[in-house]
Design a protein around this motif. Structure first.
Motif, PDB file in Angstrom:
ATOM      1  N   UNK A   1       0.007  -4.065 -23.960  1.00 49.28           N
ATOM      2  CA  UNK A   1       0.878  -3.847 -25.118  1.00 49.28           C
ATOM      3  C   UNK A   1       0.918  -2.353 -25.480  1.00 49.28           C
ATOM      4  N   UNK A   2       2.110  -1.813 -25.780  1.00 49.70           N
ATOM      5  CA  UNK A   2       2.194  -0.395 -26.133  1.00 49.70           C
ATOM      6  C   UNK A   2       1.616  -0.096 -27.516  1.00 49.70           C
ATOM      7  N   UNK A   3       1.575  -1.148 -28.426  1.00 50.96           N
ATOM      8  CA  UNK A   3       1.018  -0.954 -29.766  1.00 50.96           C
ATOM      9  C   UNK A   3      -0.165  -1.900 -29.944  1.00 50.96           C
ATOM     10  N   UNK A   4      -1.303  -1.361 -30.318  1.00 47.80           N
ATOM     11  CA  UNK A   4      -2.516  -2.183 -30.450  1.00 47.80           C
ATOM     12  C   UNK A   4      -3.218  -1.840 -31.766  1.00 47.80           C
ATOM     13  N   UNK A   5      -3.580  -2.935 -32.514  1.00 48.62           N
ATOM     14  CA  UNK A   5      -4.303  -2.751 -33.766  1.00 48.62           C
ATOM     15  C   UNK A   5      -5.787  -2.590 -33.479  1.00 48.62           C
ATOM     16  N   UNK A   6      -6.393  -1.578 -34.084  1.00 46.96           N
ATOM     17  CA  UNK A   6      -7.808  -1.311 -33.877  1.00 46.96           C
ATOM     18  C   UNK A   6      -8.641  -1.954 -34.988  1.00 46.96           C
ATOM     19  N   UNK A   7      -9.954  -2.024 -34.774  1.00 50.19           N
ATOM     20  CA  UNK A   7     -10.862  -2.673 -35.725  1.00 50.19           C
ATOM     21  C   UNK A   7     -10.864  -1.978 -37.084  1.00 50.19           C
ATOM     22  N   UNK A   8     -10.603  -0.698 -37.125  1.00 48.64           N
ATOM     23  CA  UNK A   8     -10.606   0.042 -38.395  1.00 48.64           C
ATOM     24  C   UNK A   8      -9.287  -0.079 -39.157  1.00 48.64           C
ATOM     25  N   UNK A   9      -8.363  -0.873 -38.601  1.00 49.65           N
ATOM     26  CA  UNK A   9      -7.096  -1.117 -39.285  1.00 49.65           C
ATOM     27  C   UNK A   9      -5.966  -0.200 -38.868  1.00 49.65           C
ATOM     28  N   UNK A  10      -6.259   0.844 -38.121  1.00 53.61           N
ATOM     29  CA  UNK A  10      -5.206   1.742 -37.638  1.00 53.61           C
ATOM     30  C   UNK A  10      -4.587   1.173 -36.368  1.00 53.61           C
ATOM     31  N   UNK A  11      -3.501   1.796 -35.913  1.00 48.22           N
ATOM     32  CA  UNK A  11      -2.785   1.315 -34.737  1.00 48.22           C
ATOM     33  C   UNK A  11      -2.728   2.420 -33.658  1.00 48.22           C
ATOM     34  N   UNK A  12      -2.871   1.996 -32.425  1.00 46.93           N
ATOM     35  CA  UNK A  12      -2.781   2.930 -31.285  1.00 46.93           C
ATOM     36  C   UNK A  12      -1.494   2.649 -30.523  1.00 46.93           C
ATOM     37  N   UNK A  13      -0.732   3.732 -30.300  1.00 46.23           N
ATOM     38  CA  UNK A  13       0.500   3.625 -29.511  1.00 46.23           C
ATOM     39  C   UNK A  13       0.217   4.230 -28.141  1.00 46.23           C
ATOM     40  N   UNK A  14       0.390   3.457 -27.101  1.00 45.71           N
ATOM     41  CA  UNK A  14       0.071   3.897 -25.728  1.00 45.71           C
ATOM     42  C   UNK A  14       1.254   3.561 -24.837  1.00 45.71           C
ATOM     43  N   UNK A  15       1.979   4.595 -24.387  1.00 50.15           N
ATOM     44  CA  UNK A  15       3.158   4.330 -23.556  1.00 50.15           C
ATOM     45  C   UNK A  15       3.098   5.144 -22.264  1.00 50.15           C
ATOM     46  N   UNK A  16       3.768   4.643 -21.260  1.00 50.23           N
ATOM     47  CA  UNK A  16       3.910   5.358 -19.990  1.00 50.23           C
ATOM     48  C   UNK A  16       5.100   6.305 -20.100  1.00 50.23           C
ATOM     49  N   UNK A  17       4.889   7.540 -19.678  1.00 51.28           N
ATOM     50  CA  UNK A  17       5.986   8.521 -19.717  1.00 51.28           C
ATOM     51  C   UNK A  17       6.364   8.952 -18.296  1.00 51.28           C
ATOM     52  N   UNK A  18       6.187   8.022 -17.375  1.00 53.57           N
ATOM     53  CA  UNK A  18       6.630   8.290 -16.003  1.00 53.57           C
ATOM     54  C   UNK A  18       5.561   8.897 -15.128  1.00 53.57           C
ATOM     55  N   UNK A  19       6.009   9.523 -14.048  1.00 51.46           N
ATOM     56  CA  UNK A  19       5.115  10.078 -13.035  1.00 51.46           C
ATOM     57  C   UNK A  19       5.112  11.594 -13.125  1.00 51.46           C
ATOM     58  N   UNK A  20       3.939  12.199 -13.007  1.00 54.70           N
ATOM     59  CA  UNK A  20       3.832  13.662 -12.995  1.00 54.70           C
ATOM     60  C   UNK A  20       4.608  14.199 -11.791  1.00 54.70           C
ATOM     61  N   UNK A  21       5.645  15.041 -12.023  1.00 53.78           N
ATOM     62  CA  UNK A  21       6.488  15.508 -10.914  1.00 53.78           C
ATOM     63  C   UNK A  21       5.773  16.427  -9.934  1.00 53.78           C
ATOM     64  N   UNK A  22       4.641  16.992 -10.356  1.00 57.60           N
ATOM     65  CA  UNK A  22       3.898  17.888  -9.455  1.00 57.60           C
ATOM     66  C   UNK A  22       2.874  17.124  -8.639  1.00 57.60           C
ATOM     67  N   UNK A  23       2.059  16.252  -9.307  1.00 56.17           N
ATOM     68  CA  UNK A  23       0.963  15.556  -8.620  1.00 56.17           C
ATOM     69  C   UNK A  23       1.330  14.160  -8.124  1.00 56.17           C
ATOM     70  N   UNK A  24       2.389  13.570  -8.706  1.00 57.15           N
ATOM     71  CA  UNK A  24       2.767  12.214  -8.318  1.00 57.15           C
ATOM     72  C   UNK A  24       1.974  11.138  -9.054  1.00 57.15           C
ATOM     73  N   UNK A  25       1.088  11.517  -9.967  1.00 54.30           N
ATOM     74  CA  UNK A  25       0.285  10.538 -10.710  1.00 54.30           C
ATOM     75  C   UNK A  25       1.028  10.086 -11.969  1.00 54.30           C
ATOM     76  N   UNK A  26       0.741   8.826 -12.393  1.00 57.13           N
ATOM     77  CA  UNK A  26       1.373   8.295 -13.592  1.00 57.13           C
ATOM     78  C   UNK A  26       0.806   8.981 -14.838  1.00 57.13           C
ATOM     79  N   UNK A  27       1.708   9.283 -15.792  1.00 55.18           N
ATOM     80  CA  UNK A  27       1.299   9.947 -17.012  1.00 55.18           C
ATOM     81  C   UNK A  27       1.464   9.002 -18.212  1.00 55.18           C
ATOM     82  N   UNK A  28       0.542   9.123 -19.185  1.00 56.63           N
ATOM     83  CA  UNK A  28       0.609   8.295 -20.388  1.00 56.63           C
ATOM     84  C   UNK A  28       0.443   9.180 -21.621  1.00 56.63           C
TER      85      UNK A  28
END
Length: 369
Positions: free
Chosen positions: A1-28
């Motif tokens: 899930x891109x949005x996750x509720x944490x134990x302290x009540x805050x929320x974490x947003x974690x999304x994929x922003x594609x592949x690094x054009x130089x290294x070829x690795x996935x970026x988040x």
């Protein structure tokens, strides 16, 4: 899930922003939010930021193929020296970093990081700027080939370059230098440096001179070519700019020195069983034309014999300008002798050497009191 509720009540947003054009690795990208609504708004904003923009062309070429196209154009439209500099810079600095890159996905961010890496290697600001200029030209080529729509180098500022103090010899320093040269054993060097000092010609222009370029009647040197060595072979090319084609008037004593060297050169070449004619290079002393390196190195050797501070070979050109300014010559005369494309070039490079007229102007104001 891109949005996750944490134990302290805050929320974490974690999304994929594609592949690094130089290294070829996935970026988040990960961000924190205080509420679910804020997290959702942040998610939408991040997705928009990293997915919007112009779509690149459907044409596919690798970074190396773009380099090949650029270098082919360089070879076709520029001097051999320029092509070799571009090839060397690309092979040494650009290709190793971008060899596996997806040229369509490279952004302003990757270019800034590359610039920073160049700085961290200890290269001078001027060298880094030169590399970045070539990189920008590669992306311009990709745009011309309809591979990308925007040059990622746009907006990456050049590094500041501190202005170095121009070095030159005064007439007294040049005379002291020339006196350190043995006329009998080192006549070639004496003539070369004297011609350089009294004409302001570029080194390549000097080396390309043949005896039929000297007009003894009009006392002029006809400048219309340049000589350079590339991979051990000499090449004759047109001079630096169209305005570099010029005729330089020379004084009588300089002409006499040249003609005296012409006779000495015949003897030297005859001993080597090398024929000489009006097509012989003026500063030739063996079967092939002279290389500028020998004249560059010799300056330090000669200066070490006395108390003259050595300067670079090119600084003899600056010394000629200082000499002309000392003789109160105007900008236009200097521009013509140097073969500058415009008077602006002359002023920009040498304006600081001209006497400051402000005191003279201020003194004249006394007459109004």
């Amino acid at each position: 899930m891109p949005i996750k509720k944490l134990k302290n009540g805050s929320y974490k947003v974690d999304i994929s922003v594609g592949v690094d054009p130089v290294t070829g690795r996935r970026r988040r990208k990960t961000r924190m939010a205080k509420s679910k609504k804020e997290a959702e708004e942040l998610y939408i904003a991040l997705k928009h930021k990293y997915n919007s923009g112009l779509q690149p062309s459907q044409r596919n070429l690798s970074f190396n193929e773009v380099i090949d196209i650029y270098l082919d154009n360089c070879k076709l439209h520029n001097k051999p020296n320029y092509y070799q500099i571009q090839l060397y810079t690309i092979d040494k600095h650009i290709t190793p970093h971008f060899i596996n890159s997806n040229i369509k996905k490279l952004t302003h961010t990757e270019i800034r990081l590359f610039q920073k890496q160049l700085i961290d290697t200890g290269l001078s600001n001027k060298t880094v700027n030169n590399i970045m200029i070539i990189l920008k030209k590669l992306f311009d080529t990709a745009i011309n080939e309809k591979i990308i729509d925007v040059n990622p180098c746009d907006g990456v500022p050049n590094l500041s370059i501190p202005k170095k103090q121009m070095k030159f010899w005064t007439p007294e320093q040049f005379k002291a230098f020339i006196k350190l040269i043995d006329k009998n054993e080192e006549q070639l060097f004496k003539v070369f440096y004297t011609v350089a000092y009294f004409t302001g010609m570029r080194c390549g222009e000097l080396l390309a001179l043949t005896w039929n370029d000297i007009d003894s009647v009009r006392k002029e040197i006809n400048v219309y070519k340049s000589l350079s060595f590339i991979k051990g072979e000499y090449k004759i090319t047109p001079p630096k700019t169209k305005n570099s084609n010029r005729r330089i008037s020379i004084n009588t004593k300089l002409l006499e020195m040249l003609l005296e060297w012409k006779e000495k050169q015949k003897d030297i070449l005859e001993k080597l069983q090398v024929s000489s004619s009006d097509n012989t290079f003026i500063f030739q002393y063996k079967e092939s034309p002279a290389n500028k390196d020998i004249f560059s190195r010799k300056i330090k050797t000669i200066c070490a014999r006395g108390e003259v501070e050595p300067i670079r070979l090119h600084d003899l050109r600056h010394s000629h300008v200082a000499l002309l300014i000392h003789q109160r010559e105007d900008y236009i005369t200097i521009k013509e002798r140097l073969g500058h494309a415009s008077i602006k070039t002359t002023i920009d490079v040498y304006g600081h050497l001209f006497p400051n007229k402000q005191k003279e102007t201020a003194d004249k104001l006394d007459e109004l009191f």
